[in-house]
Design a protein around this motif. Structure first.
Motif, PDB file in Angstrom:
ATOM      1  N   ARG A 150       0.834  -1.206   0.000  1.00  0.00           N
ATOM      2  CA  ARG A 150       0.000   0.000   0.000  1.00  0.00           C
ATOM      3  C   ARG A 150       0.873   1.261   0.000  1.00  0.00           C
ATOM      4  O   ARG A 150       0.638   2.188  -0.780  1.00  0.00           O
ATOM      5  CB  ARG A 150      -0.930  -0.036   1.218  1.00  0.00           C
ATOM      6  CG  ARG A 150      -2.051   0.934   1.219  1.00  0.00           C
ATOM      7  CD  ARG A 150      -3.056   0.698   2.360  1.00  0.00           C
ATOM      8  NE  ARG A 150      -2.504   0.147   3.594  1.00  0.00           N
ATOM      9  CZ  ARG A 150      -2.544  -1.152   3.954  1.00  0.00           C
ATOM     10  NH1 ARG A 150      -3.091  -2.034   3.157  1.00  0.00           N
ATOM     11  NH2 ARG A 150      -2.032  -1.554   5.092  1.00  0.00           N
ATOM     12  N   GLU A 151       1.888   1.285   0.857  1.00  0.00           N
ATOM     13  CA  GLU A 151       2.794   2.441   0.909  1.00  0.00           C
ATOM     14  C   GLU A 151       3.547   2.609  -0.404  1.00  0.00           C
ATOM     15  O   GLU A 151       3.691   3.725  -0.912  1.00  0.00           O
ATOM     16  CB  GLU A 151       3.798   2.267   2.053  1.00  0.00           C
ATOM     17  CG  GLU A 151       3.186   2.307   3.431  1.00  0.00           C
ATOM     18  CD  GLU A 151       4.132   1.788   4.518  1.00  0.00           C
ATOM     19  OE1 GLU A 151       3.969   2.243   5.662  1.00  0.00           O
ATOM     20  OE2 GLU A 151       5.019   0.949   4.235  1.00  0.00           O
ATOM     21  N   ARG A 153       2.664   1.669  -3.387  1.00  0.00           N
ATOM     22  CA  ARG A 153       1.744   2.141  -4.418  1.00  0.00           C
ATOM     23  C   ARG A 153       1.553   3.652  -4.306  1.00  0.00           C
ATOM     24  O   ARG A 153       1.443   4.353  -5.315  1.00  0.00           O
ATOM     25  CB  ARG A 153       0.407   1.409  -4.296  1.00  0.00           C
ATOM     26  CG  ARG A 153      -0.445   1.482  -5.541  1.00  0.00           C
ATOM     27  CD  ARG A 153      -1.753   0.720  -5.412  1.00  0.00           C
ATOM     28  NE  ARG A 153      -1.567  -0.720  -5.489  1.00  0.00           N
ATOM     29  CZ  ARG A 153      -1.850  -1.565  -4.500  1.00  0.00           C
ATOM     30  NH1 ARG A 153      -2.332  -1.126  -3.358  1.00  0.00           N
ATOM     31  NH2 ARG A 153      -1.667  -2.862  -4.642  1.00  0.00           N
ATOM     32  N   GLU A 154       1.508   4.161  -3.085  1.00  0.00           N
ATOM     33  CA  GLU A 154       1.324   5.603  -2.870  1.00  0.00           C
ATOM     34  C   GLU A 154       2.546   6.418  -3.291  1.00  0.00           C
ATOM     35  O   GLU A 154       2.403   7.498  -3.840  1.00  0.00           O
ATOM     36  CB  GLU A 154       1.007   5.882  -1.400  1.00  0.00           C
ATOM     37  CG  GLU A 154      -0.380   5.446  -0.993  1.00  0.00           C
ATOM     38  CD  GLU A 154      -0.620   5.588   0.513  1.00  0.00           C
ATOM     39  OE1 GLU A 154       0.152   6.295   1.189  1.00  0.00           O
ATOM     40  OE2 GLU A 154      -1.585   4.979   0.997  1.00  0.00           O
ATOM     41  N   VAL A 155       3.750   5.908  -3.017  1.00  0.00           N
ATOM     42  CA  VAL A 155       4.949   6.715  -3.272  1.00  0.00           C
ATOM     43  C   VAL A 155       5.567   6.515  -4.645  1.00  0.00           C
ATOM     44  O   VAL A 155       6.337   7.355  -5.108  1.00  0.00           O
ATOM     45  CB  VAL A 155       6.045   6.494  -2.195  1.00  0.00           C
ATOM     46  CG1 VAL A 155       5.531   6.835  -0.811  1.00  0.00           C
ATOM     47  CG2 VAL A 155       6.624   5.091  -2.245  1.00  0.00           C
ATOM     48  N   GLN A 157       6.376   6.813  -8.312  1.00  0.00           N
ATOM     49  CA  GLN A 157       6.093   7.949  -9.189  1.00  0.00           C
ATOM     50  C   GLN A 157       5.638   7.564 -10.597  1.00  0.00           C
ATOM     51  O   GLN A 157       5.193   8.422 -11.352  1.00  0.00           O
ATOM     52  CB  GLN A 157       7.311   8.862  -9.275  1.00  0.00           C
ATOM     53  CG  GLN A 157       8.527   8.241  -9.939  1.00  0.00           C
ATOM     54  CD  GLN A 157       9.746   9.134  -9.874  1.00  0.00           C
ATOM     55  OE1 GLN A 157       9.899   9.939  -8.962  1.00  0.00           O
ATOM     56  NE2 GLN A 157      10.629   8.997 -10.845  1.00  0.00           N
ATOM     57  N   TRP A 159       3.116   5.406 -13.142  1.00  0.00           N
ATOM     58  CA  TRP A 159       1.863   4.647 -13.240  1.00  0.00           C
ATOM     59  C   TRP A 159       2.109   3.207 -13.687  1.00  0.00           C
ATOM     60  O   TRP A 159       1.472   2.284 -13.196  1.00  0.00           O
ATOM     61  CB  TRP A 159       0.872   5.333 -14.186  1.00  0.00           C
ATOM     62  CG  TRP A 159       1.338   5.376 -15.621  1.00  0.00           C
ATOM     63  CD1 TRP A 159       2.026   6.393 -16.224  1.00  0.00           C
ATOM     64  CD2 TRP A 159       1.174   4.362 -16.611  1.00  0.00           C
ATOM     65  NE1 TRP A 159       2.312   6.067 -17.529  1.00  0.00           N
ATOM     66  CE2 TRP A 159       1.800   4.823 -17.793  1.00  0.00           C
ATOM     67  CE3 TRP A 159       0.582   3.103 -16.617  1.00  0.00           C
ATOM     68  CZ2 TRP A 159       1.851   4.079 -18.965  1.00  0.00           C
ATOM     69  CZ3 TRP A 159       0.624   2.347 -17.791  1.00  0.00           C
ATOM     70  CH2 TRP A 159       1.251   2.842 -18.954  1.00  0.00           C
ATOM     71  N   LYS A 162       3.266   1.028 -10.923  1.00  0.00           N
ATOM     72  CA  LYS A 162       2.152   0.711 -10.020  1.00  0.00           C
ATOM     73  C   LYS A 162       1.325  -0.433 -10.598  1.00  0.00           C
ATOM     74  O   LYS A 162       0.882  -1.317  -9.863  1.00  0.00           O
ATOM     75  CB  LYS A 162       1.270   1.943  -9.799  1.00  0.00           C
ATOM     76  CG  LYS A 162       1.938   3.025  -8.987  1.00  0.00           C
ATOM     77  CD  LYS A 162       1.006   4.216  -8.833  1.00  0.00           C
ATOM     78  CE  LYS A 162       1.716   5.353  -8.142  1.00  0.00           C
ATOM     79  NZ  LYS A 162       0.819   6.467  -7.850  1.00  0.00           N
TER      80      LYS A 162
END
Length: 196
Positions: A150-151, A153-155, A157, A159, A162
């Motif tokens: 989860r972390e 995926r958030e950080v 940069q 697409w 991801k």
């Protein structure tokens, strides 16, 4: 007379990053081809399986960009004198300082270069980490961070990285499902989009 030398006393050769683009591969449309890995490990191990029902049981390794502002997975140019997997392993050692078992390709993505007016073709592989080096070629220009999915995926940069992470998580959940007969709900929630 034969001299015996223990492996502990042997010096590891110095690792050096490859530079230049004279061996760089391009596809038939002129797109630069890059390869990379998503290094991962299990927090709790029972063989190579997840313990519990949390996505947090898998940690992935992200690195800082050379300019230090963003986070991403290790990747770089695929060169003419190496296979895709060999290039992905090399880039991962150079940029993140980890080694392990490379697994089946996660997919292929086309994406625009941020710094050049060009389209790149990227291939990503999962890498189950079994060794973390104290010294690696880009240690002085990159930081590495272990974090949950989860972390990461958030950080992250990019697409397309991801999306590769989503494919990895779904693959790991599928592997678990086939072992246990029941897929973990938190892993199943990870969205997947077509990536080829």
């Amino acid at each position: 007379m034969v001299a015996l030398v223990s492996q502990e006393s042997m010096v590891t050769p110095t690792l050096v990053s490859r530079t230049g683009r004279h061996l760089q591969r391009y596809n038939e449309h002129g797109s630069r081809q890059v390869v990379g890995c998503i290094p991962y490990r299990y927090k709790s191990r029972g063989g190579d399986s997840l313990i519990g029902e949390e996505e947090d049981q898998v940690e992935v390794l992200v690195i800082s960009s050379q300019k230090g502002k963003g986070r991403l997975f290790p990747k770089g140019g695929w060169e003419k004198d190496e296979s895709r997997k060999a290039a992905a392993l090399r880039e991962t050692v150079e940029e993140a300082g980890v080694r392990g078992t490379i697994e089946r390709q996660l997919g292929k993505w086309s994406f625009d270069s941020k710094s050049r007016d060009a389209v790149y073709e990227g291939y990503m592989f999962p890498l189950l980490v079994n060794e973390q080096l104290d010294v690696w070629p880009e240690k002085n220009v990159r930081q590495r961070y272990w974090m949950n999915v989860r972390e990461a995926r958030e950080v992250c940069q990019h697409w397309w990285m991801k999306e590769a992470l989503d494919v990895l998580v779904n693959r790991l959940a599928s592997k678990e499902s086939s072992k246990e007969g029941d897929r973990s709900p938190s892993l199943r929630q990870c969205p997947i989009r077509p990536c080829l």
